[in-house]
Write an enzyme that holds these catalytic residues in place. Structure first.
Site, PDB file in Angstrom:
ATOM      1  N   ASN A   8      54.477  45.333  78.243  1.00 40.62           N
ATOM      2  CA  ASN A   8      54.331  46.525  79.062  1.00 40.62           C
ATOM      3  C   ASN A   8      53.014  46.397  79.802  1.00 40.62           C
ATOM      4  O   ASN A   8      51.934  46.596  79.361  1.00 40.62           O
ATOM      5  CB  ASN A   8      54.255  47.810  78.211  1.00 40.62           C
ATOM      6  CG  ASN A   8      54.111  48.965  79.163  1.00 40.62           C
ATOM      7  OD1 ASN A   8      54.272  48.931  80.407  1.00 40.62           O
ATOM      8  ND2 ASN A   8      54.040  50.171  78.478  1.00 40.62           N
ATOM      9  N   LYS A  10      52.046  48.224  82.462  1.00 44.10           N
ATOM     10  CA  LYS A  10      51.212  49.113  82.894  1.00 44.10           C
ATOM     11  C   LYS A  10      51.087  49.019  84.298  1.00 44.10           C
ATOM     12  O   LYS A  10      51.568  48.426  85.117  1.00 44.10           O
ATOM     13  CB  LYS A  10      50.205  49.750  82.027  1.00 44.10           C
ATOM     14  CG  LYS A  10      50.888  49.740  80.443  1.00 44.10           C
ATOM     15  CD  LYS A  10      49.772  50.783  79.731  1.00 44.10           C
ATOM     16  CE  LYS A  10      50.248  50.749  78.250  1.00 44.10           C
ATOM     17  NZ  LYS A  10      49.472  51.613  77.414  1.00 44.10           N
ATOM     18  N   HIS A  89      57.700  56.915  78.411  1.00 44.16           N
ATOM     19  CA  HIS A  89      56.351  56.407  77.731  1.00 44.16           C
ATOM     20  C   HIS A  89      55.371  57.751  77.777  1.00 44.16           C
ATOM     21  O   HIS A  89      55.310  58.754  78.589  1.00 44.16           O
ATOM     22  CB  HIS A  89      55.920  55.325  78.819  1.00 44.16           C
ATOM     23  CG  HIS A  89      54.816  54.691  77.955  1.00 44.16           C
ATOM     24  ND1 HIS A  89      53.378  55.144  78.231  1.00 44.16           N
ATOM     25  CD2 HIS A  89      54.592  53.446  77.310  1.00 44.16           C
ATOM     26  CE1 HIS A  89      52.745  54.289  77.383  1.00 44.16           C
ATOM     27  NE2 HIS A  89      53.245  53.264  76.891  1.00 44.16           N
ATOM     28  N   GLU A  91      52.398  57.881  78.272  1.00 48.73           N
ATOM     29  CA  GLU A  91      51.530  58.054  79.510  1.00 48.73           C
ATOM     30  C   GLU A  91      52.232  58.763  80.766  1.00 48.73           C
ATOM     31  O   GLU A  91      51.710  59.619  81.365  1.00 48.73           O
ATOM     32  CB  GLU A  91      50.977  56.929  80.124  1.00 48.73           C
ATOM     33  CG  GLU A  91      50.032  56.156  79.451  1.00 48.73           C
ATOM     34  CD  GLU A  91      49.958  54.775  79.200  1.00 48.73           C
ATOM     35  OE1 GLU A  91      50.462  53.979  79.902  1.00 48.73           O
ATOM     36  OE2 GLU A  91      49.460  54.135  77.945  1.00 48.73           O
ATOM     37  N   GLU A 158      56.169  54.775  69.201  1.00 50.96           N
ATOM     38  CA  GLU A 158      54.747  54.513  69.789  1.00 50.96           C
ATOM     39  C   GLU A 158      53.855  55.868  69.352  1.00 50.96           C
ATOM     40  O   GLU A 158      53.823  56.660  70.273  1.00 50.96           O
ATOM     41  CB  GLU A 158      54.634  54.395  71.298  1.00 50.96           C
ATOM     42  CG  GLU A 158      55.335  53.138  71.698  1.00 50.96           C
ATOM     43  CD  GLU A 158      54.775  52.358  73.057  1.00 50.96           C
ATOM     44  OE1 GLU A 158      54.126  51.272  72.743  1.00 50.96           O
ATOM     45  OE2 GLU A 158      54.564  53.131  73.882  1.00 50.96           O
ATOM     46  N   GLY A 164      46.710  51.756  72.867  1.00 48.85           N
ATOM     47  CA  GLY A 164      45.225  51.358  73.560  1.00 48.85           C
ATOM     48  C   GLY A 164      43.915  51.944  72.802  1.00 48.85           C
ATOM     49  O   GLY A 164      42.913  51.517  73.230  1.00 48.85           O
ATOM     50  N   SER A 204      48.716  49.411  69.843  1.00 49.39           N
ATOM     51  CA  SER A 204      47.616  48.541  69.559  1.00 49.39           C
ATOM     52  C   SER A 204      48.235  47.275  68.631  1.00 49.39           C
ATOM     53  O   SER A 204      47.413  47.063  67.641  1.00 49.39           O
ATOM     54  CB  SER A 204      46.499  49.240  68.565  1.00 49.39           C
ATOM     55  OG  SER A 204      45.678  50.130  69.254  1.00 49.39           O
TER      56      SER A 204
HETATM   57  P1  PGA Z   1      48.684  49.040  73.825  1.00 47.53           P
HETATM   58  O1  PGA Z   1      49.925  50.073  74.428  1.00 47.53           O
HETATM   59  O2  PGA Z   1      49.321  47.856  72.878  1.00 47.53           O
HETATM   60  O3  PGA Z   1      47.945  48.667  74.505  1.00 47.53           O
HETATM   61  O4  PGA Z   1      48.287  50.123  72.640  1.00 47.53           O
HETATM   62  C1  PGA Z   1      51.234  49.930  73.960  1.00 47.53           C
HETATM   63  C2  PGA Z   1      52.165  50.866  74.967  1.00 47.53           C
HETATM   64  O5  PGA Z   1      51.576  51.722  75.564  1.00 47.53           O
HETATM   65  O6  PGA Z   1      53.075  50.553  75.224  1.00 47.53           O
END
Ligand code: PGA
Length: 250
Positions: A8, A10, A89, A91, A158, A164, A204
């Site tokens: 992903n 983003k 997601h 976000e 998630e 992140g 992460s």
């Molecule tokens: P990350 O993000 O691996 O940077 O924690 C995962 C995601 O948001 O899909």
């Protein structure tokens, strides 16, 4: 069942040149991968320029076409040979106020267009502290999948506090949540359909912890954010998953 490793990206990278470069490096370094499914999920505008690995989109609208300025429809994605679409997601839930009702409409729209939705679910830090994780997971699944009886689908667990932050979820706890997801899905779908649904982990993920989510927590794959933007790190994750053979899943 092949394990999945999904990148992903983003809102990255900032130019088509960089996107092509990252994509081609991943493609080149993973050419010997046979048992793992690699899916790249770039920003919409790079989709037509990336060829040779499976592609997904980061979101889609719930209508196929019409007067909806700024939206990208699932039909457009299908016509670009996109196979997957991330929906819900955290976000998008946080910054664009997407709720389970909107997410349900988007999942239905994706399925109607033969895209495979990657439905993201997970609890916030304060919900975890209040021991509400199970409740949130069940609600997100039941409402997000409302009135859907049959679906080719991926569920991504998630935990929001893990995204992140470098603070990834404990493998045992992740396994418990995976089982709750499976139980909830078994009330929604029949056995035949259930067997086709993959449950993956994200938050992460790095090349050190990746394989334990398959080995110890029994997930069917990973959704990788930050670490998917560095080709070497991402390919290390893919290779660590490729090495795991014949793992049996529920
Ligand atoms: P990350 O993000 O691996 O940077 O924690 C995962 C995601 O948001 O899909």
């Amino acid at each position: 069942m092949k394990n999945l490793v999904i990148a992903n990206w983003k809102c990255n990278p900032s130019s088509l040149k960089e996107a092509k470069n990252l994509f081609n490096l991943i493609k080149k370094q993973s050419k010997d991968i046979k048992k793992t499914e690699i899916i790249i999920v770039p920003p919409f505008i790079y989709l037509p320029f990336l060829k040779g690995l499976d592609l997904g989109a980061q979101d889609c609208f719930w209508e196929d076409k019409g007067a909806f300025t700024g939206e990208i429809s699932p039909l457009m994605l299908k016509n670009l040979s996109c196979k997957y679409v991330i929906i819900g997601h955290s976000e998008r839930r946080k910054y664009f106020n997407e709720n389970n009702e909107i997410i349900n409409k988007k999942i239905k729209a994706a399925l109607r267009n033969n895209l495979i939705p990657i439905l993201c679910i997970g609890e916030r830090e304060e919900e975890k502290k209040k021991k509400k994780t199970k409740k949130i997971i069940r609600e997100q699944l039941e409402n997000g999948l409302k009135d859907i009886k049959k679906a080719n689908l991926i569920i991504a667990y998630e935990p929001i506090w893990a995204i992140g932050t470098g603070n990834f979820c404990d493998f045992e706890i992740a396994k418990e949540i995976k089982n709750i997801i499976f139980e909830t899905l078994s009330k929604i779908f029949n056995k035949n359909n259930l067997e086709k649904i993959k449950i993956i982990y994200g938050g992460s993920v790095n090349f050190k912890n990746a394989s334990d989510y398959i080995k110890k927590s029994e997930f069917n794959g990973l959704l990788v954010g930050g670490a998917s933007l560095k080709s070497q790190d991402f390919v290390k994750i893919i290779k660590s998953i490729e090495k795991l053979n014949n793992i049996k899943f529920k």
